[in-house]
Design a protein around this motif. Structure first.
Motif, PDB file in Angstrom:
ATOM      1  N   GLU A 274       8.711 -59.216 -27.364  1.00 33.29           N
ATOM      2  CA  GLU A 274       8.068 -57.941 -27.689  1.00 33.29           C
ATOM      3  C   GLU A 274       9.076 -56.883 -28.080  1.00 33.29           C
ATOM      4  OE1 GLU A 274       5.607 -57.467 -24.277  1.00 33.29           O
ATOM      5  OE2 GLU A 274       3.949 -58.592 -25.215  1.00 33.29           O
ATOM      6  N   SER A 275      10.180 -56.909 -27.317  1.00 42.66           N
ATOM      7  CA  SER A 275      11.189 -55.906 -27.683  1.00 42.66           C
ATOM      8  C   SER A 275      11.756 -56.210 -29.063  1.00 42.66           C
ATOM      9  CB  SER A 275      12.265 -55.846 -26.597  1.00 42.66           C
ATOM     10  OG  SER A 275      13.455 -56.457 -27.000  1.00 42.66           O
ATOM     11  N   GLU A 276      11.874 -57.509 -29.388  1.00 41.05           N
ATOM     12  CA  GLU A 276      12.323 -57.899 -30.734  1.00 41.05           C
ATOM     13  C   GLU A 276      11.325 -57.407 -31.771  1.00 41.05           C
ATOM     14  OE1 GLU A 276      15.328 -59.737 -31.534  1.00 41.05           O
ATOM     15  OE2 GLU A 276      15.631 -59.008 -29.483  1.00 41.05           O
ATOM     16  N   LEU A 277      10.076 -57.582 -31.400  1.00 44.19           N
ATOM     17  CA  LEU A 277       9.036 -57.189 -32.354  1.00 44.19           C
ATOM     18  C   LEU A 277       9.083 -55.701 -32.633  1.00 44.19           C
ATOM     19  CD1 LEU A 277       5.765 -59.178 -31.645  1.00 44.19           C
ATOM     20  CD2 LEU A 277       7.265 -59.266 -33.619  1.00 44.19           C
ATOM     21  N   ARG A 278       9.334 -54.968 -31.527  1.00 46.55           N
ATOM     22  CA  ARG A 278       9.402 -53.520 -31.709  1.00 46.55           C
ATOM     23  C   ARG A 278      10.527 -53.156 -32.656  1.00 46.55           C
ATOM     24  NH1 ARG A 278       7.452 -53.344 -26.635  1.00 46.55           N
ATOM     25  NH2 ARG A 278       9.558 -53.462 -25.687  1.00 46.55           N
ATOM     26  N   GLN A 279      11.634 -53.806 -32.484  1.00 46.16           N
ATOM     27  CA  GLN A 279      12.751 -53.537 -33.408  1.00 46.16           C
ATOM     28  C   GLN A 279      12.359 -53.914 -34.826  1.00 46.16           C
ATOM     29  OE1 GLN A 279      16.739 -55.022 -32.620  1.00 46.16           O
ATOM     30  NE2 GLN A 279      16.239 -55.091 -30.414  1.00 46.16           N
ATOM     31  N   LEU A 280      11.705 -55.100 -34.888  1.00 40.49           N
ATOM     32  CA  LEU A 280      11.294 -55.598 -36.206  1.00 40.49           C
ATOM     33  C   LEU A 280      10.323 -54.605 -36.882  1.00 40.49           C
ATOM     34  CD1 LEU A 280      11.259 -57.989 -38.217  1.00 40.49           C
ATOM     35  CD2 LEU A 280       9.328 -58.903 -36.929  1.00 40.49           C
ATOM     36  N   GLU A 281       9.439 -54.160 -36.019  1.00 41.04           N
ATOM     37  CA  GLU A 281       8.448 -53.203 -36.506  1.00 41.04           C
ATOM     38  C   GLU A 281       9.151 -51.949 -37.073  1.00 41.04           C
ATOM     39  OE1 GLU A 281       4.012 -52.638 -34.570  1.00 41.04           O
ATOM     40  OE2 GLU A 281       5.796 -52.692 -33.276  1.00 41.04           O
ATOM     41  N   ASP A 282      10.143 -51.519 -36.243  1.00 42.69           N
ATOM     42  CA  ASP A 282      10.867 -50.311 -36.678  1.00 42.69           C
ATOM     43  C   ASP A 282      11.507 -50.541 -38.035  1.00 42.69           C
ATOM     44  OD1 ASP A 282      10.148 -49.058 -34.398  1.00 42.69           O
ATOM     45  OD2 ASP A 282      12.102 -49.288 -33.356  1.00 42.69           O
ATOM     46  N   HIS A 283      12.225 -51.684 -38.119  1.00 42.91           N
ATOM     47  CA  HIS A 283      12.893 -51.980 -39.397  1.00 42.91           C
ATOM     48  C   HIS A 283      11.897 -52.098 -40.528  1.00 42.91           C
ATOM     49  CE1 HIS A 283      17.069 -52.593 -38.159  1.00 42.91           C
ATOM     50  NE2 HIS A 283      16.576 -53.098 -37.001  1.00 42.91           N
TER      51      HIS A 283
END
Ligand code: C2E
Ligand code: CA
Ligand code: CA
Length: 885
Positions: free
Chosen positions: A56-65
């Motif tokens: 999820e934290s990866e996803l959040r970063q991904l989302e941000d990018h």
């Protein structure tokens, strides 16, 4: 525990134990597996939730990018709207924008759907002119974006210009009056993967995750991987989903090593194995111990049982032992006695427990015995010895005891044990045997063996000291005659009284022994070393003995007078004096005493020794003399008072090659001590028969008297032998007289009578020689076939002068007359004697007055030649020169 190693364990219990251990192992394995499984499950859950959180934290970063990248299209769209459409400085603006949106690789404007402006153009030239709405491959998203008025995302797909990416399209609408809202075109941004993600997924591999970013491709419904750090499919991955403008993307994570890496499983399996093993081992240990203990207990119980068994046997053996057993403590107080002890002593157990064994003491045990025992025992030594004990009733018994110390387990002496055997009977038997061997049964005095042993001992003892000792031999004079006259039992009593009387005059340390029959010996020990003094003592002693013995003895109410011959010698005579020499000297002395007529003591002197030696020599030579023909037969005539020659006595002589003519007094007593006298008698009787049978003798038919030794007559063959001799020689038995002394009638009178009767039946006459010297019992005369009495020359010679002898001669003659017996007077030497005899009755004379013994042939020749009687025969006041049978 060492013993346990050898203890056999219960097999069934061991089998059960094995099953139990196996079961424990399996159960613990299952239980621990379950626990581990649960733990693993929650670990997995935790792991997954952690992975999910990571995702999820990866996803959040991904989302941000991604949002940032996507927002580039909105910014571009805003600028298009601001500028009312296309703006010239697009390349410049786009160039300035690009660095602000990392991940966007190119920005495009596509009025009416046709890509017209592209920045950077370089590398994207092929995209220019591409009509998005007409590209059948891509127009789905284009239409979606145009129609939904929303930013759409196309792709990912392979880019025409190469690479992999997605295109974000922002539809741009303008509204114009009249025209309303109309579609201008798209502001697009090409997003390159994975550039757009930046460093988003870089930390996953180090964190141990594989990931896949994927979506379901709406065109073919296939899973399309957008980004991944592994080619492998992910197993049991955790999935997160997030919405992108044209759909949903998924991020799947799975640990690089897997959710359950083999090492973990291996560790778990090992842990399960370990735990199960530990438990199984513990159970084994725990449960085996009781089995081992049980086995040990069983074994110990068996051992104890065996010990108890052997202890019981042992105590039974002790209790029932046929020996008396006593156990005392160290103070000597009785703690245990067995049954046999009680039986022997007559005590009850309670009488003796706690008592000292000295209650048994009779006082006869030598004190040294106890001293020796109490020396040995405390030193741990076994002691053996004899106790003279007494029973409760006071009677005595002898015990052979073995006393030993008993030790406890530490080796300390704790008790003493005595095992005792009643040896009273053996002791008694021993004493009896000793008494039998060393004591005379009649008198209770020491016997010959004892006397000789004592003599030996004192000889050895004398060798050590200067003292002198004396040996006295005693012989009751004419005891045989006395004994015959008395009955046997009375003779024994006389010996007993004799011993007692002699004993009375002896000192305590003197030893009186009975050697045989009427022979006694006295050992006088510890006399003065001075010869004269010692000899003086012996002289006094022997005088005291003679005095004591000469008083009459009362036997069966009769007074019996006896005398004794004593031979004495002192010893040691020198350093090498031997017992045998001492005995020989005493023997010589007593012989001399007898030759002296008895009733006297003779001290040995060296001359006697020489004589004894001589006698020994004579005996030896006599044995050879017989076969050598050295014996001669002499005859001494016997005259009747009227001058008629009645007969002759045959008297033997020995014609010795060196000694000359030896008289019988020298060798007859020696010959009588052995069977030599028998050989001699055979020879004499043979000669006498030859004489009787010879023709010259037939001319003068007188009797021949032959002296026969009792020893010879007692030979069982005597009668048949003599019968045979008479028959063989042709001698007339009716002219033969046999002379015996009273000694013949001492014993076996019946047998003697039988033999005499047998011979008498053949016509042989019997004469009692030396009549009057024996014990004066005439009773036997009646039983015997006697024809003649010969008055001993001692009476004959003294009769004219001695009234006692005269009375004796008269008595003999009256007895003879009464019994119709012939009387021959021996030793008539003087006319007075001859006259005395003739005045008292009818007597035949024999003596030097008429003729000495002369060679048989001389006498025969004289008789035959001259027919002259001896001149002395005229004294008989009878005509001489007649011969008569
Ligand atoms: P005896 O049987 O008493 O024999 C008589 C002894 O008296 C003989 O001694 C004889 O010589 C001796 N004598 C005779 N007249 C006179 C006399 O007037 N005065 C003295 N003083 N003596 C006289 P002899 O021959 O020396 O024999 C001694 C003993 O030897 C005999 O005593 C007899 O006991 C024994 N003896 C002799 N010859 C034989 C024999 O052939 N066999 C056995 N068994 N004994 C024999
Ligand atoms: Ca005689
Ligand atoms: Ca005689």
């Amino acid at each position: 525990m060492a013993a346990l190693a050898h203890t056999p364990l219960d097999r069934a219990a061991l089998r059960r134990l094995r099953w139990l251990v196996a079961l424990t192992f399996v159960a613990v394995a299952l239980a621990s597996s379950l626990v581990f499984y649960r733990g693993e499950q929650s670990r997995l859950a935790l792991e997954r939730s952690r992975a999910l959180a990571v995702a999820e934290s990866e996803l959040r970063q991904l989302e941000d990018h991604l949002n940032l990248a996507l927002s580039s299209t909105r910014a571009l769209a805003a600028m298009v709207r601001q500028n009312g459409g296309y703006f010239r400085d697009f390349p410049q603006v786009a160039g300035e924008m690009m660095p602000l949106y990392p991940g966007v690789s190119s920005l495009q404007l596509a009025p009416k759907g046709v890509v017209t402006y592209v920045f950077p153009l370089k590398g994207n030239e092929k995209a220019v002119g591409h009509d998005l709405l007409r590209d059948p491959k891509r127009n789905g998203e284009a239409f979606l974006a145009r129609d939904s008025h929303r930013l759409t995302l196309a792709g990912p797909f392979n880019l025409i210009q190469g690479g992999f990416g997605a295109v974000a399209r922002q539809p741009i609408y303008f509204s114009a009056p009249g025209k309303g809202e109309y579609f201008w075109g798209f502001a697009s941004a090409l997003i390159r993967f994975p550039d757009v993600f930046g460093d988003t997924f870089d930390d996953l591999l180090p964190a141990g995750y594989h990931y896949q970013l994927w979506r379901i491709n709406p065109e073919d419904g296939e899973r399309q991987v957008i980004a991944a750090n592994t080619e492998q499919p992910l197993l049991s991955s955790v999935d997160t989903e997030f919405l992108v403008p044209n759909g949903a993307w998924h991020l799947s994570l799975a640990p690089v090593a897997g959710w359950q890496p083999p090492s973990v499983l291996l560790k778990l399996a090992l842990a399960v194995l370990l735990i199960s093993s530990v438990f199984a081992l513990a159970v084994y240990r725990l449960l085996r111990q009781p089995i081992r203990l049980r086995a040990l207990v069983a074994e110990r119980t068996r051992e104890l049982q065996a010990q108890a068994d052997s202890l019981r046997k042992l105590s039974q053996a002790v209790e029932q032992s046929p020996n008396s057993i006593v156990i005392t403590n160290l103070d000597g107080n009785i703690e245990y006695v067995n049954r046999f002890f009680l039986a022997i002593t007559g005590y009850q157990r309670e009488d003796v427990i706690g008592q000292n064994p000295r209650i048994l003491s009779s006082g006869r045990t030598p004190p040294g015995t106890y001293t020796a025992m109490w020396q040995a025992l405390p030193q741990g030594k076994t002691w053996q010895g004899e106790f003279y004990n007494k029973r409760k009733d006071g009677s005595e018994y002898v015990e052979l005891a073995i006393v030993a110390p008993l030790r406890d387990d530490d080796g300390r002496i704790s008790h003493y044990i005595a095992v005792k055997e009643d040896v009273t009977a053996q002791k008694q038997a021993q004493e009896d045997l000793y008494r039998l061997a060393y004591f005379d049964s009649l008198t209770g005095l020491p016997n010959r063996a004892k006397a000789i042993a004592e003599l030996n001992a004192s000889c050895h003892a004398s060798a050590a000291g200067p003292a002198l000792n004396a040996l006295l031999l005693l012989d009751i004079d004419r005891f045989k005659l006395i004994n015959d006259a008395l009955d046997h039992a009375s003779g024994d009593r006389l010996l007993l009284l004799f011993g007692a009387r002699v004993q009375l005059v002896l000192r305590r340390e003197d030893l009186l022994a009975r050697l045989s029959g009427d022979e006694f010996a006295i050992l006088v020990r510890g006399l003065d070393a001075d010869f004269d003094s010692a000899a003086g003592h012996v002289a006094e002693l022997s005088k005291a003995i003679h005095d004591a013995v000469n008083k009459p003895f009362k036997v069966d109410g009769d007074d019996v007078g006896i005398t004794v011959s004593i031979g004495a010698t002192l010893y040691p005579s020198g350093p090498a004096d031997a017992p045998s020499s001492v005995l020989r000297r005493a023997d010589t002395a007593i012989n001399r005493s007898k030759l002296n007529g008895g009733n006297c003591t003779v001290f040995f002197d060296e001359a006697m020794g020489a004589q004894a030696e001589e006698q020994y020599k004579i005996e030896r030579e006599l044995r050879l003399a017989l076969p050598a023909g050295e014996l001669r037969l002499y005859l001494q005539p016997q005259w009747r008072a009227d001058g008629v020659i009645m007969g002759a006595e045959a008297l033997v002589r020995w014609q010795h090659p060196q000694r000359g003519l030896v008289p019988p007094a020298t060798f007859i007593p020696l010959a009588e001590e052995s069977d030599l006298i028998v050989d001699l008698g055979i020879w004499v009787l043979g000669e006498a028969c030859r004489l009787l049978a010879c023709p010259e003798y037939a001319l003068t038919p007188i009797r021949v008297s032959v002296n026969v030794s009792p020893r010879h007559f007692r030979q069982s063959s005597f009668v048949p032998w003599l019968t045979g001799l008479l028959a063989a020689s042709g001698a007339d038995p009716k002219r033969l007289t046999l002379e015996f002394t009273e000694g013949l009638f001492i014993a076996d009178v019946d047998e003697v009578v039988g033999k005499m009767n047998a011979l008498a039946a053949m016509g042989i006459h019997f004469s009692v020689d030396d009549f009057g010297t024996g014990y004066s019992s005439l009773s036997y005369l009646k039983q015997l076939p006697i024809h003649e009495l010969k008055i001993d020359k001692s009476f004959v010679q003294d009769a004219p002068s001695d009234s006692d002898d005269a009375a004796l001669v008269e008595t003999i003659m009256s007895v003879a007359k009464h019994m119709k017996l012939r009387v021959v007077a021996e030793g008539v030497e003087t006319e007075a004697q001859a006259i005395f005899l003739n005045s008292r009755g009818t007597v035949i004379h024999q003596g030097y007055l008429y003729g000495r013994p002369e060679p048989a042939e001389d006498l025969l020749r004289r008789i035959n030649d001259t027919l002259q009687p001896h001149p002395a025969a005229s004294l008989a006041h009878h005509p001489a020169g007649q011969w008569q049978i």
